[in-house]
Design an enzyme around this catalytic site. Structure first.
Site, PDB file in Angstrom:
ATOM      1  N   ASN A 223       6.756   0.175  -1.344  1.00  0.00           N
ATOM      2  CA  ASN A 223       6.262  -0.760  -0.550  1.00  0.00           C
ATOM      3  C   ASN A 223       6.636  -0.527   0.890  1.00  0.00           C
ATOM      4  OD1 ASN A 223       9.123  -1.378  -0.166  1.00  0.00           O
ATOM      5  ND2 ASN A 223       9.068  -3.188  -1.489  1.00  0.00           N
ATOM      6  N   SER A 246      -4.415   1.905  -1.171  1.00  0.00           N
ATOM      7  CA  SER A 246      -5.280   2.875  -2.069  1.00  0.00           C
ATOM      8  C   SER A 246      -6.764   2.444  -1.639  1.00  0.00           C
ATOM      9  CB  SER A 246      -5.031   2.276  -3.478  1.00  0.00           C
ATOM     10  OG  SER A 246      -5.588   3.349  -4.332  1.00  0.00           O
ATOM     11  N   GLU A 336      -9.183   8.703   0.104  1.00  0.00           N
ATOM     12  CA  GLU A 336      -8.058   9.242  -1.061  1.00  0.00           C
ATOM     13  C   GLU A 336      -8.926   9.701  -2.369  1.00  0.00           C
ATOM     14  OE1 GLU A 336      -4.431   7.361  -3.437  1.00  0.00           O
ATOM     15  OE2 GLU A 336      -5.869   5.836  -2.438  1.00  0.00           O
ATOM     16  N   HIS A 337      -9.750   8.752  -2.985  1.00  0.00           N
ATOM     17  CA  HIS A 337     -10.760   8.964  -4.156  1.00  0.00           C
ATOM     18  C   HIS A 337     -11.949   8.965  -3.612  1.00  0.00           C
ATOM     19  CE1 HIS A 337      -6.878   6.657  -5.597  1.00  0.00           C
ATOM     20  NE2 HIS A 337      -6.608   7.747  -6.463  1.00  0.00           N
ATOM     21  N   ASP A 370      -6.234   9.057 -12.543  1.00  0.00           N
ATOM     22  CA  ASP A 370      -4.789   8.122 -12.176  1.00  0.00           C
ATOM     23  C   ASP A 370      -4.136   8.484 -13.337  1.00  0.00           C
ATOM     24  OD1 ASP A 370      -5.276   6.902  -9.957  1.00  0.00           O
ATOM     25  OD2 ASP A 370      -5.752   5.125 -10.730  1.00  0.00           O
ATOM     26  N   HIS A 429      17.124  41.101  22.668  1.00  0.00           N
ATOM     27  CA  HIS A 429      15.934  41.352  21.764  1.00  0.00           C
ATOM     28  C   HIS A 429      15.508  42.927  21.753  1.00  0.00           C
ATOM     29  CE1 HIS A 429      16.219  37.069  20.972  1.00  0.00           C
ATOM     30  NE2 HIS A 429      15.451  36.984  20.011  1.00  0.00           N
TER      31      HIS A 429
END
Length: 442
Positions: A223, A246, A336-337, A370, A429
């Site tokens: 959450n 989602s 997302e999907h 899923d 260096h």
């Protein structure tokens, strides 16, 4: 009460499309200032007082009193007992899903997770060493619902990567333990598990307490308190991503049964009122058919209220000029999907550049991804698929560069390094490189 869902109806040919489209996509990821302050206080308290603070917050927020954090740890015997007690159909489904997730991530490891090296003609060796993290923490949500699938998706790739110590935390409000979650932890190879949740669980994993071991990285959704806590501990530990609501985007050519598409839109809308479900299609009649199916099917859904609020508040049915334009808009959204629900999905897949996961063809429902298809369901949200990837084996590994310069190679590389180091004003260096030259520079 009977709920109705009225997703926004947009058309790319409309003069107002850009403004309406922007309004549809808008979502503020800003966490409430009060939450941020509360989380900061919890993290500081757990860092200072350890187990004592964790116990206080667990009793306050989860209604779960305990004499010690050790009493909140789930033994391997308890995890196995939960697995053994499952009905056979659940046990077999869990094992089948775990097998597919493991198989996919083992293939992923072979493809991108192995060490490699090569030698130059002068004998210099260059390469990369891939090693697993020592210990990771996985957060499994456990408030409004239980998510055994999240256990599999977080723990199995860590296990495949070679992580030896996987620590799971899962809130159990009022002490209610979900048998499937415990069984999934057993199947996935979780090392230790604690019935802890919220910001205090994230703090315990990040800083370590007398009982909860400090981890190197924390993965898994939660959450607003969990998301805020993960942001705040990043740097002390690694994190996977900050997950937003989602999302599903269905790109349809009108050949899939409209009730299938309506239910696919529901599948994300039922997560949360802020979840987003969008349909892109060049066929106006088909969009009308999907809306009719939404109206018909909604009263049959147990989570109808959440679905209705999600679709009415953030959903959209968008009429495009053609499928090419639909693909271009999909890339702008970076969902997302992404379902490509068409007769020939492979025609459109090359045009799709940004998505957490792409589901090809009418039979590939997002819900299969899923639970049991194999690829990970922890995916970038809120447009971050433009630059982020699904959770995978690579999230539980780190890479070290290998450099072994031969004497011959030092002559070539030393001269180059000397010039560049002098140009940067870093004489030590330059001298370090020059000392290895057969004819050192004066």
């Amino acid at each position: 009460m009977e709920w109705t869902a009225a997703p926004a109806r947009l058309a790319t040919a409309s003069a107002d499309f850009e403004a309406d489209f922007a309004a549809c996509l808008h979502w503020s990821a800003e966490t409430d200032a009060a939450i941020e302050q509360r989380v900061a206080d919890i993290l500081a308290d757990v860092q200072a007082r350890g187990d004592a603070a964790v116990l206080e917050y667990t009793e306050r927020f989860d209604g779960l009193p305990a004499d010690s954090v050790a009493a909140l740890e789930l033994s391997q015997a308890e995890l196995k007992a939960a697995f053994d007690a499952l009905p056979p159909v659940q046990r077999e489904a869990l094992q089948a899903a775990a097998h597919r997730v493991r198989k996919y991530h083992e293939a992923q490891k072979k493809a991108s997770g192995e060490s490699w090296s090569y030698r130059d003609e002068d004998g210099t060796l260059l390469g990369q060493k891939v090693t697993p993290l020592d210990r990771v923490g996985i957060y499994v949500p456990g408030g409004k619902a239980a998510y055994p699938s999240s256990v599999l998706m977080n723990a199995i790739p860590a296990h495949v990567a070679g992580v030896q110590d996987i620590v799971m935390v899962v809130p159990t409000p009022r002490g209610e333990k979900n048998p499937l979650v415990l069984a999934a932890a057993y199947v996935a190879g979780v090392s230790r598990a604690f019935t802890l949740g919220g910001a205090q669980a994230v703090a315990a994993l990040a800083y370590g307490t007398a009982t909860v071991p400090k981890v190197d990285k924390i993965t898994g959704p939660g959450n607003a308190y969990v998301a805020s806590a993960k942001k705040r501990v990043f740097g002390t530990v690694g994190i996977d991503m900050i997950a937003g609501p989602s999302e599903i985007l269905v790109l349809a050519d009108g050949t899939t049964p409209p009730d299938w598409v309506a239910m696919d839109l529901f599948s994300q809308a039922e997560h949360d009122e802020l979840a987003q479900s969008i349909l892109l299609c060049p066929d106006a009649a088909y969009i009308d058919a999907v809306q009719r199916e939404i109206d018909r099917l909604l009263p049959t859904m147990p989570r109808a209220e959440i679905i209705a609020k999600s679709l009415s508040g953030r959903g959209a049915l968008i009429l495009t000029r053609d499928m090419e334009e639909a693909c271009a808009i999909s890339n702008r959204i970076a969902p997302e999907h992404l379902e490509v629900s068409s007769r020939d999905p492979h025609r459109w897949e090359p045009l799709l550049r940004h998505a957490g996961a792409i589901f090809l063809g009418a039979y590939t429902s997002e819900s299969l991804g899923d639970y049991c298809a194999g690829p990970n369901h922890v995916l970038p949200t809120s447009g971050t698929a433009r630059f982020s990837s699904p959770l995978g084996v690579y999230d539980f590994q780190k890479r070290s560069s290998l450099i072994e310069v031969s004497e011959q190679g030092a002559q070539t590389l030393g001269a180059i390094a000397s010039v560049l180091a002098h140009g940067e004003g870093l004489q030590a260096h330059a001298r370090a490189a020059e000392m290895r030259l057969k004819q050192p520079r004066s």
